[in-house]
Design an enzyme around this catalytic site. Structure first.
Site: not given
Ligand code: VG1
Ligand code: CO
Length: 543
Positions: A18, A22, A113-114, A126, A277, A279, A281-282, A344, A363-365, A376, A496
């Site tokens: 996504t 990673r 990221s998270h 990335k 988070d 990086d 962005d969240r 997503t 996004e919901e995340s 983001k 999910r």
């Molecule tokens: C998750 C989230 C998605 C987000 C992605 C990257 O992806 O659901 O909405 O864009 O993380 O966010 P997935 O495929 O695990 O559902 V970040 O802040 O981790 O770069």
């Molecule tokens: Co992030």
């Protein structure tokens, strides 16, 4: 200093998900793992030779080592100039901004990221393109293909650079500029939101708490909220980026931030809080005794866009990822702007933003952003919310309740089943996929199905098609259930389950979310056979 060409062989599985590649740190630390993937970027992305590249990451374990390696590979590929954050640090939105501000050909961003960090955690890499956004699928596919047919990589054997030293250095013929990671970003923020109004609101005695979760958001939050906006010292917690994020999970959601939730409850709590988070962005937004869902946050920002200088008189459209609640759709319909539904992942917003079709998206995340960058942006989201609080002179809870009263409430929750075997995760998905054609008109746990499909997206700007982006089931009474497998995990599969229920009547808005969604949760279990196929009694993470 000689430039070396070293022979290598393809490493299986270097497929971006996504948001980039990673993997476990232990894998990234193996010989040539990083080098191979970086070489694949140089092979697949045209025009990096002679261009400017942005480079930095979230400071997690391996960050600095990787920055040094990538600099030497960039020099060996004739990159003219690299802009790198001091100590190799850059938040994802700051990197996106630097690309745009300095006309770079792209960025290599080091972040998972998270996901947790440290030697036993995850690492990620990335590539972002010249518009500042994550590489689109066609390019990540090309990078993956390149990684699968490598025979060599190129690297300089010059000594490491001093990344603590701001200013210009040379590596072979390449210019390396070490930048303050915050400066350009902080300047940009001041052009977007009403700093004077926020300053006055803080001066009037309102208190904030920002939690950087020991990640890269810390330096950004200190500069913006404490230095520039005058929040009390120590408003920003866990502000020093650490390679293992203090052993925690740098994921701003209620499940991973119990301390922040506790600090925000009761009459003595601050007026506003946000967490970011790894990086940065969240974002998670909280008020006193009030935790926002990201879907509501997006809808409320859209409904109040006229109060934010960045959007004043120019909001034409918004977008949300498919699993994100339809709260923003209701606002768009009522206020007369366009609303797009994308798969997503932030990369799918890029074309809509570039074409000027949307100015705000989310996004919901816990992802919210706008057209000032192509990622983001967590710190920006907190600033935009402060802008609303300062102008509306209401608390977070008051703004949220007024929004629900006007537009109705979308109860929303995501249930994650983590660390499943790949077979178990796929078995649930397959079971639901098999039933899709016959679901419409049937009844699940007392809820009648209106429609069911496997979400496919055709990009309205370039016509590219993305299939298999999540299974969605819409019910007659306005509920919606979505299932998909995560594309950011590094172990097994994460299922999910996204749950959404619209309730118009304000008398029913005070219910507990999980109770309000109970029938839908049951419907999901019946449909997916989740408990049977995964052996789990309940989700591991509920947000
Ligand atoms: C998750 C989230 C998605 C987000 C992605 C990257 O992806 O659901 O909405 O864009 O993380 O966010 P997935 O495929 O695990 O559902 V970040 O802040 O981790 O770069
Ligand atoms: Co992030």
């Amino acid at each position: 200093m000689p430039l070396h060409t070293l022979s290598t062989t393809p490493i299986a599985g270097q497929k971006p998900g996504t948001s980039g590649l990673r993997k476990k740190v232990t894998l990234f630390a193996q010989p040539a793992y990083l080098e191979n993937f970086v070489q694949a970027i140089f092979n697949a992305v045209p025009g990096l030779s002679g261009a400017t590249l942005v480079l930095g990451g979230d400071g997690r374990y391996l960050n600095e080592r990787a920055v040094q390696t990538i600099l030497k590979m960039a020099a060996a590929h004739g990159v003219a100039r690299v802009l790198v954050g001091r100590m190799g640090l850059l938040s994802t939105p700051a990197a996106s901004h630097l690309i745009r501000r300095y006309g770079a050909a792209g960025a290599i961003i080091l972040s998972a990221s998270h996901n947790p960090g440290g030697p036993d955690g995850d690492f990620g890499i990335k590539f972002n393109t010249a518009n500042g956004g994550p590489a689109p699928e066609a390019l990540t596919d090309a990078i993956y293909a390149a990684s699968q047919c490598l025979s060599e990589y190129r690297i300089s054997d010059a000594p490491d650079l001093d990344l603590n030293l701001l200013g210009e250095q040379r590596l072979e013929a390449m210019r390396v500029t070490v930048l303050d990671p915050v400066a350009d970003y902080a300047q940009l923020m001041q052009t977007l939101v009403d700093f004077d109004a926020i300053r006055a609101w803080i001066d009037a005695g309102h208190r904030l708490r920002l939690d950087a979760l020991h990640a890269v958001g810390g330096p950004y939050a200190i500069r913006l909220f404490e230095d520039l906006l005058g929040a009390q010292m120590n408003s920003v917690r866990n502000a020093a980026p650490q390679p293992d994020f203090g052993g925690g999970h740098p994921d701003p959601n209620p499940a991973h931030c119990p301390e922040l939730l506790a600090a925000m409850s009761g009459p003595g709590a601050p007026d506003f809080a946000a967490a970011f988070d790894g990086d940065a962005d969240r974002n998670m937004i909280l008020g006193r005794d009030c935790v926002l869902t990201p879907s509501d946050s997006l809808a409320i920002l859209a409904a109040n866009a006229e109060l934010i200088p960045q959007f004043k008189g120019r909001l034409r459209g918004v977008a949300r990822s498919m699993p994100t609640s339809r709260a923003v759709d209701v606002v768009a319909e009522a206020l007369g702007f366009d609303c797009y539904e994308t798969p997503t992942g932030w990369k799918f917003f890029g074309n809509l933003l570039d074409a000027g079709r949307i100015q705000l998206c989310g996004e919901e995340s816990y992802g919210t952003g706008a057209d000032h960058v192509r990622e983001k942006d967590g710190v920006w989201a907190a600033l935009a919310w402060l802008n609303l609080l300062a102008v509306r002179k209401q608390s977070v809870a008051e703004i949220v309740h007024a929004h629900w009263a006007r537009f109705g409430r979308h109860f929303y929750s995501r249930h994650d089943y983590e660390g499943l075997s790949v077979q178990a995760g796929e078995a649930v998905m397959q079971r639901v996929r098999d039933q899709l054609p016959s679901l419409a008109g049937s009844t699940l746990a007392g809820l009648r199905v209106r429609s069911a499909d496997d979400f496919a997206y055709t990009d309205p700007v370039d016509g590219s098609v993305s299939q298999g982006q999540g299974l969605r089931i819409v019910f007659e009474s306005g509920e919606r259930l979505v299932l998909r497998l995560s594309g950011t995990g590094t172990e097994g599969a994460t299922l999910r389950v996204y749950l959404e229920r619209y309730v118009a009547d304000p008398a029913l808005h005070g219910q507990d979310t999980q109770q309000a969604l109970a029938m839908l949760i049951a419907a999901g279990d019946v449909l997916g056979g989740i408990r049977t196929l995964t052996g789990r009694e309940a989700a591991d993470v509920v947000t």
